[in-house]
Design a protein around this motif. Sequence first.
Motif, mmCIF file in Angstrom:
data_model
loop_
_atom_site.group_PDB
_atom_site.id
_atom_site.type_symbol
_atom_site.label_atom_id
_atom_site.label_comp_id
_atom_site.label_asym_id
_atom_site.label_seq_id
_atom_site.Cartn_x
_atom_site.Cartn_y
_atom_site.Cartn_z
ATOM 1 N N CYS A 1 54.542 68.621 -57.204
ATOM 2 C CA CYS A 1 55.351 69.284 -56.182
ATOM 3 C C CYS A 1 56.237 70.338 -56.831
ATOM 4 C CB CYS A 1 56.246 68.277 -55.457
ATOM 5 S SG CYS A 1 55.379 66.856 -54.800
ATOM 6 N N ARG B 1 61.050 64.994 -50.576
ATOM 7 C CA ARG B 1 60.242 65.200 -49.374
ATOM 8 C C ARG B 1 59.750 63.874 -48.793
ATOM 9 N NH1 ARG B 1 55.909 69.676 -49.557
ATOM 10 N NH2 ARG B 1 56.385 69.484 -47.329
ATOM 11 N N CYS C 1 57.928 63.253 -45.360
ATOM 12 C CA CYS C 1 57.375 64.516 -44.867
ATOM 13 C C CYS C 1 55.856 64.543 -45.051
ATOM 14 C CB CYS C 1 57.995 65.703 -45.603
ATOM 15 S SG CYS C 1 59.766 65.896 -45.321
ATOM 16 N N ASP D 1 52.299 66.803 -45.532
ATOM 17 C CA ASP D 1 51.886 68.059 -46.145
ATOM 18 C C ASP D 1 50.370 68.078 -46.253
ATOM 19 O OD1 ASP D 1 52.008 70.528 -47.287
ATOM 20 O OD2 ASP D 1 53.038 69.905 -49.119
#
Length: 220
Positions: free
Chosen positions: A106, A156, A159, A161
Motif C-alpha cells: 500500500c 485503510r 475499506c 479496494d
Amino acid sequence: MPRRSRKRGATVALAPPARRPRPGIEYRARSDEAWYGARVAVQDGLLRVMFETFSEDADEWYDPGADFASPGDVDALRARFRRESLPLDDARCGDLRPGDMLCLACGIPGDGDGDAKELKYYDAVLETVERAAHDTVDGVEQCPCRFTVRFTEGPRRGCQDEVGVEVVCCVPDSPIQDPALSEFLDDVTNRFGEDQRTATAASQPAAPTPSSERRYSSSN
C-alpha cells in the motif's frame, strides 16, 4: 508498461540495505502495525526483533518482566510473527478464492505535503476476482485480473479496494519455525505457570499439626 517490483523491501525510498539474507519471517511492527521482514535473537534475556531493511535504531525489544502481564500478552506477541508472505505468481491467480487472506503493498502518504508515498504491507481479505485472459510477453505469463479486497489492518482498515497482481502477496497457513522465538515465548509462558503455582500454594491454609494425644490414667 514495466512491471513493478514485488520484492518485499523497505517502506521508505532510502532505507539501508538488509544486514543479512532474507530471514523468511514476517513481523507486524508495534510502530505502524505494518508487516516487515525480520529476524529475532534473545540477548540478556530480552527478545530483540531486527528489521530486514532498517538499521539497529529501529529494532524492537521485549522484556519478560515488563511487557507481559498475562499469558494473553504472550499469545498477542506470538501472533505478530509468521512465515514470509510470497508474491502471487501470475500463473497461480486461479488458486485464489474469496475469503483468502492476502498481504498487500500500500502506498501510504508521507508526513509532508510533498513527501513521496511510503510502501507498506497490510493484510486484507479477498472478496471477488474479476478474471481476464492472461498475456504472454517474452515468454513470461502476465496476469491482468483484478482483485477486490477489504483491508483488515492499517490506516485503510475496513475499506474496499481493487488491486492487480503486482501488489498481492499470499499469507501462508503454516506456522513459523524459529527456535529462538519459540524458546523465548515458551519460557515466558512457563513463568506464568510457575507464578500461578506459587500463588496457589501460598494461598492454601497451613496443614493442621496433629494434636498431642492426652493420656488419661484411670485409678483402680
